[in-house]
Design a protein around this motif. Structure first.
Motif, PDB file in Angstrom:
ATOM      1  N   GLN A 148      38.182  34.741  45.400  1.00  0.00           N
ATOM      2  CA  GLN A 148      37.334  33.551  45.542  1.00  0.00           C
ATOM      3  C   GLN A 148      36.004  33.913  46.191  1.00  0.00           C
ATOM      4  OE1 GLN A 148      39.795  30.904  47.822  1.00  0.00           O
ATOM      5  NE2 GLN A 148      41.164  30.433  46.114  1.00  0.00           N
ATOM      6  N   GLN A 163      33.687  35.578  43.690  1.00  0.00           N
ATOM      7  CA  GLN A 163      33.119  34.602  42.752  1.00  0.00           C
ATOM      8  C   GLN A 163      31.991  33.806  43.412  1.00  0.00           C
ATOM      9  OE1 GLN A 163      36.544  32.338  41.530  1.00  0.00           O
ATOM     10  NE2 GLN A 163      37.203  33.876  40.035  1.00  0.00           N
ATOM     11  N   GLN A 164      32.202  33.418  44.673  1.00  0.00           N
ATOM     12  CA  GLN A 164      31.164  32.681  45.401  1.00  0.00           C
ATOM     13  C   GLN A 164      29.920  33.549  45.595  1.00  0.00           C
ATOM     14  OE1 GLN A 164      33.149  31.461  48.999  1.00  0.00           O
ATOM     15  NE2 GLN A 164      34.277  29.811  48.000  1.00  0.00           N
ATOM     16  N   SER A 204      41.932  35.235  48.519  1.00  0.00           N
ATOM     17  CA  SER A 204      40.682  34.864  49.175  1.00  0.00           C
ATOM     18  C   SER A 204      39.550  35.823  48.809  1.00  0.00           C
ATOM     19  CB  SER A 204      40.892  34.819  50.693  1.00  0.00           C
ATOM     20  OG  SER A 204      40.408  35.895  51.339  1.00  0.00           O
TER      21      SER A 204
END
Length: 213
Positions: free
Chosen positions: A116, A119-120, A113
């Protein structure tokens, strides 16, 4: 991999999806004029690039600190289990092993998580710079009569394989943004948060020991 390279394909896709240029009706009747720009070169010199790197590093450090705390907690509990398992009842031992396995799984899920989330965060921070770059490419192309503009980014798979130097509008785009063209400076490397070492597997099941007869 630096920030610019991480998003090179994203930039190219964004520029092409947006149409890169919208030719006016006057341009449509004029001879076809094709230009190109090195997106990596331009973005690396924008002030926003350093700001994005700084914010990403801060965010990355926060995630890494949380992950390190979880990993340290796990390793401490495993060590405690190993020291006390010999005096534990079967029920207490099984319960402790299950707790350790759950904690280990929690760490693995956090790693995924966190990756991710990073990256977001990159995409969110980069969007304003992408929008600004797109607008200035459009402006420069319209002002100089270019019908199409391609990305000549040298890394990976460039969208332009050959073109005359006079078609390069990279420096014009930089000047349009008030930036003096110069050599691109590689951005700092941003690593995904991860512990120095993956946590050792949690104990599972009972361990049988041989007794001397």
């Amino acid at each position: 991999m630096n920030l610019v390279k991480i998003f090179r394909l994203t930039l190219a896709a964004a520029l092409l999806t947006a149409g890169t240029l919208a030719a006016t009706s006057a341009q449509a009747q004029a001879p076809l004029k094709i230009g190109y720009t090195d997106v990596q070169y331009v973005l690396s010199q924008m002030p926003e690039s350093k700001q994005i790197e700084s914010q990403l590093k801060t965010y990355n450090d926060q995630l890494a600190a949380q992950l390190k705390s979880k990993t340290t907690e796990f390793e401490t509990k495993v060590k405690d289990y190993q020291q006390k398992s010999g005096t534990m009842t079967d029920i207490v031992k099984a319960d402790t092993e299950k707790s350790l396995q759950n904690l280990q799984q929690s760490i693995q899920e956090f790693q995924q998580s966190a990756q991710q989330s990073l990256q977001q965060k990159q995409q969110t921070l980069l969007k304003p710079a992408l929008d600004k770059l797109q607008k200035n490419i459009d402006d420069v192309a319209n002002e100089n009569g270019f019908t199409y503009v391609f990305n000549s980014d040298g890394g990976g798979s460039p969208l332009l394989l050959h073109a005359p130097k006079e078609g390069d509008i990279s420096d014009l785009v930089l000047k349009k943004m008030g930036i003096t063209p110069g050599a691109a400076t590689p951005a700092p490397v941003i690593k995904a948060p991860a512990p120095a070492q993956s946590p050792a597997p949690a104990p599972a099941g009972k361990t049988k020991t041989k007794t001397k007869k």
